[in-house]
Design an enzyme around this catalytic site. Structure first.
Site, PDB file in Angstrom:
ATOM      1  N   SER A  90     -80.386  65.093  -8.065  1.00 15.28           N
ATOM      2  CA  SER A  90     -81.647  64.600  -8.616  1.00 15.28           C
ATOM      3  C   SER A  90     -81.434  64.283 -10.090  1.00 15.28           C
ATOM      4  O   SER A  90     -80.432  64.687 -10.689  1.00 15.28           O
ATOM      5  CB  SER A  90     -82.743  65.664  -8.466  1.00 15.28           C
ATOM      6  OG  SER A  90     -82.432  66.796  -9.264  1.00 15.28           O
ATOM      7  N   THR A 120     -84.758  75.137  -9.761  1.00 18.24           N
ATOM      8  CA  THR A 120     -85.509  76.136 -10.517  1.00 18.24           C
ATOM      9  C   THR A 120     -86.975  75.796 -10.325  1.00 18.24           C
ATOM     10  O   THR A 120     -87.369  74.640 -10.522  1.00 18.24           O
ATOM     11  CB  THR A 120     -85.173  76.082 -12.021  1.00 18.24           C
ATOM     12  OG1 THR A 120     -83.767  76.227 -12.193  1.00 18.24           O
ATOM     13  CG2 THR A 120     -85.886  77.189 -12.778  1.00 18.24           C
ATOM     14  N   GLU A 180     -73.225  68.863  -4.152  1.00 19.91           N
ATOM     15  CA  GLU A 180     -73.387  67.757  -3.213  1.00 19.91           C
ATOM     16  C   GLU A 180     -74.081  66.588  -3.909  1.00 19.91           C
ATOM     17  O   GLU A 180     -75.014  66.787  -4.674  1.00 19.91           O
ATOM     18  CB  GLU A 180     -74.244  68.260  -2.040  1.00 19.91           C
ATOM     19  CG  GLU A 180     -74.056  67.517  -0.749  1.00 19.91           C
ATOM     20  CD  GLU A 180     -74.802  68.200   0.384  1.00 19.91           C
ATOM     21  OE1 GLU A 180     -76.011  67.938   0.521  1.00 19.91           O
ATOM     22  OE2 GLU A 180     -74.188  69.002   1.108  1.00 19.91           O
ATOM     23  N   ARG A 233     -79.315  76.696 -15.782  1.00 22.95           N
ATOM     24  CA  ARG A 233     -77.931  76.865 -16.219  1.00 22.95           C
ATOM     25  C   ARG A 233     -77.308  78.115 -15.600  1.00 22.95           C
ATOM     26  O   ARG A 233     -76.142  78.116 -15.205  1.00 22.95           O
ATOM     27  CB  ARG A 233     -77.894  76.945 -17.743  1.00 22.95           C
ATOM     28  CG  ARG A 233     -76.502  76.921 -18.312  1.00 22.95           C
ATOM     29  CD  ARG A 233     -76.534  77.116 -19.821  1.00 22.95           C
ATOM     30  NE  ARG A 233     -75.222  76.847 -20.357  1.00 22.95           N
ATOM     31  CZ  ARG A 233     -74.769  75.646 -20.663  1.00 22.95           C
ATOM     32  NH1 ARG A 233     -75.527  74.587 -20.458  1.00 22.95           N
ATOM     33  NH2 ARG A 233     -73.558  75.480 -21.153  1.00 22.95           N
ATOM     34  N   ARG A 262     -87.010  74.865 -18.042  1.00 19.64           N
ATOM     35  CA  ARG A 262     -86.826  74.780 -19.501  1.00 19.64           C
ATOM     36  C   ARG A 262     -86.743  76.165 -20.143  1.00 19.64           C
ATOM     37  O   ARG A 262     -87.169  76.358 -21.274  1.00 19.64           O
ATOM     38  CB  ARG A 262     -87.933  73.938 -20.147  1.00 19.64           C
ATOM     39  CG  ARG A 262     -88.027  72.526 -19.579  1.00 19.64           C
ATOM     40  CD  ARG A 262     -89.024  71.679 -20.331  1.00 19.64           C
ATOM     41  NE  ARG A 262     -88.596  71.429 -21.702  1.00 19.64           N
ATOM     42  CZ  ARG A 262     -87.736  70.489 -22.074  1.00 19.64           C
ATOM     43  NH1 ARG A 262     -87.178  69.704 -21.172  1.00 19.64           N
ATOM     44  NH2 ARG A 262     -87.416  70.336 -23.339  1.00 19.64           N
ATOM     45  N   GLY A 305     -83.705  78.055 -19.354  1.00 13.16           N
ATOM     46  CA  GLY A 305     -82.289  78.402 -19.214  1.00 13.16           C
ATOM     47  C   GLY A 305     -81.895  78.928 -17.847  1.00 13.16           C
ATOM     48  O   GLY A 305     -80.725  79.238 -17.618  1.00 13.16           O
TER      49      GLY A 305
END
Length: 435
Positions: free
Chosen positions: A332, A297, A328, A308, A303, A305
């Protein structure tokens, strides 16, 4: 022994000017009103005044930055790197040939990293593989190729402007070297093309007609859209996307090797067009059953959403394919936290709302989560028990309380009815990526 420690630590001494500082020095630097120990990773003398690229000890690499000499405290001792022993290289070579099986993977640093594969579940085989060893086992093409060069430690862009957002990059990305001397790099919101001056960008913007990612729109609701882009058909755009994402992903991505991947880009719409919010890439043919290769993102949308939604969308695609999938590894730090939260909420919601006896294989079939991810998540939630040779899940008060909070949040979610997509089928010739 004391002499050895002094040699390893380097040579500490006072200096009169910052001109004496060299790469590898450790000195005290002013950061947020405090003095912090930092290592000098690079020095830029091409412009005046000179700048120093520093890494703050015990801080995440994404906080590394270019600073002016005025922030370096020369009233305190500076530690210079120890002189190189000319025989050291020879000794290392001899030692390596004498012990071919030795690995340097198990370091203190790797022990501190939270790794999904090291989470021990009773009744499951705990392989105990360190993060470094895991990286070595991974394939050496596509998204997982590591950059071994010292230059990759130095963030090469100071600031980017993307649309109406001004963003400070976190990591190195292999943009053309002529851009690295620019104070600001302009990145087009739609084509992701990059420019060293505002004038160049404005001239390009007048000519460019692209207003959305160059692929098929496969999902749209009142909040976001998703586009599917084939890396082989849109190489330039996908390489630009990988260059951009490398500014915020430290652990993987090879910007030029895009042919083996499909890119799923999430956008937000306004009167100007579809603005990129985030994306994930997916191998056209994954031998390991991964449903995500890279996922990101963009920082200006974090932060909120969106991460998700990206994860949820990747599992909706897996459901359409009638497959289970997992991202994979290694993830991070931010990716791992996001996935753990998604797996936990998905498992809790299913167990509470199902209300009847259900097997782990059935949970996997309904959610497209792998059984390993389910078991690891259940272990982390402390709802997994090993009873008479099999795993059982039970709901405790903490889980029920978390379910109530989950329902009260009323998060946005992906509507499967609005996904218009069939799993792409590729011929053997289409899966050949030599070019």
């Amino acid at each position: 022994m004391a002499q050895e420690e002094e040699k390893d630590a380097g040579i500490s001494k006072y200096i009169s000017t910052t001109d004496e500082i060299i790469i590898g020095c450790k000195c005290w630097v002013e950061k947020d009103g405090e003095q912090r120990l930092a290592e000098i990773l690079s020095i830029n003398n091409r412009r005046q005044p000179p700048k120093f690229y520093v890494h703050y000890e015990d801080f995440n690499k994404r906080l590394d930055e270019w600073i002016l000499a005025s922030r370096i405290n020369i009233e305190r001792e500076v530690t210079f790197p120890k002189p190189r022993d000319p025989d050291e290289k020879k000794k290392k070579k001899q030692k390596k040939s004498a012990t071919p099986q030795a690995t340097d993977g198990e370091t203190l640093e790797s022990a501190d990293i939270m790794d999904l594969e090291n989470l021990n579940v009773q009744g499951l085989r705990d392989e105990g593989i360190s993060r470094d060893d895991e990286i070595k086992k991974l394939r050496t093409s596509g998204s997982m190729t590591q950059n071994p060069h010292e230059v990759s430690r130095v963030r090469n862009l100071s600031k980017i402007i993307m649309g109406k957002h001004e963003i400070e990059p976190w990591y190195f990305s292999p943009y053309p070297i002529e851009l690295t001397d620019e104070d600001v790099v302009y990145i087009d919101d739609f084509s992701l093309q990059y420019f060293g001056s505002k004038k160049q960008y404005a001239r390009y913007r007048q000519k460019c007609t692209l207003r959305h990612p160059p692929g098929n729109e496969i999902y749209r609701d009142d909040y976001v859209s998703f586009f599917e882009i084939d890396g082989r058909k849109q190489r330039t755009w996908c390489r630009n996307l990988c260059l951009l994402s490398k500014l915020f992903l430290d652990h993987k991505t090879l910007y030029y090797d895009v042919d083996p991947f499909l890119f799923y880009c999430m956008t937000q719409r306004d009167e100007l067009g579809h603005h990129l919010v985030g994306y994930f890439s997916k191998e056209k043919e994954s031998a390991d059953g991964y449903n995500v290769a890279c996922i990101l993102t963009l920082p200006q949308y974090q932060r909120m959403g969106y991460g998700r939604l990206l994860i949820e969308f990747s599992y909706e695609l897996s459901k359409k394919e009638n497959k289970v999938g997992s991202p994979e590894k290694p993830l991070s730090d931010l990716g791992l936290l996001s996935y753990r939260a998604y797996w936990s909420d998905t498992l809790i919601k299913l167990l509470v709302e199902n209300g009847t006896e259900i097997t782990i294989d059935e949970i996997s079939s309904m959610t497209s989560l792998t059984t390993t991810d389910i078991l690891h998540t259940a272990k982390a939630l402390n709802i997994l028990r090993y009873y008479k040779g099999q795993h059982i899940l039970y709901l405790n008060e903490d889980v029920l309380l978390r379910y109530e909070k989950l329902i009260a949040k009323k998060r946005r979610s992906i509507d499967p009815e609005k996904l218009i997509w069939k799993p792409p089928i590729f011929t053997a010739s289409q899966l050949r990526f030599a070019w």
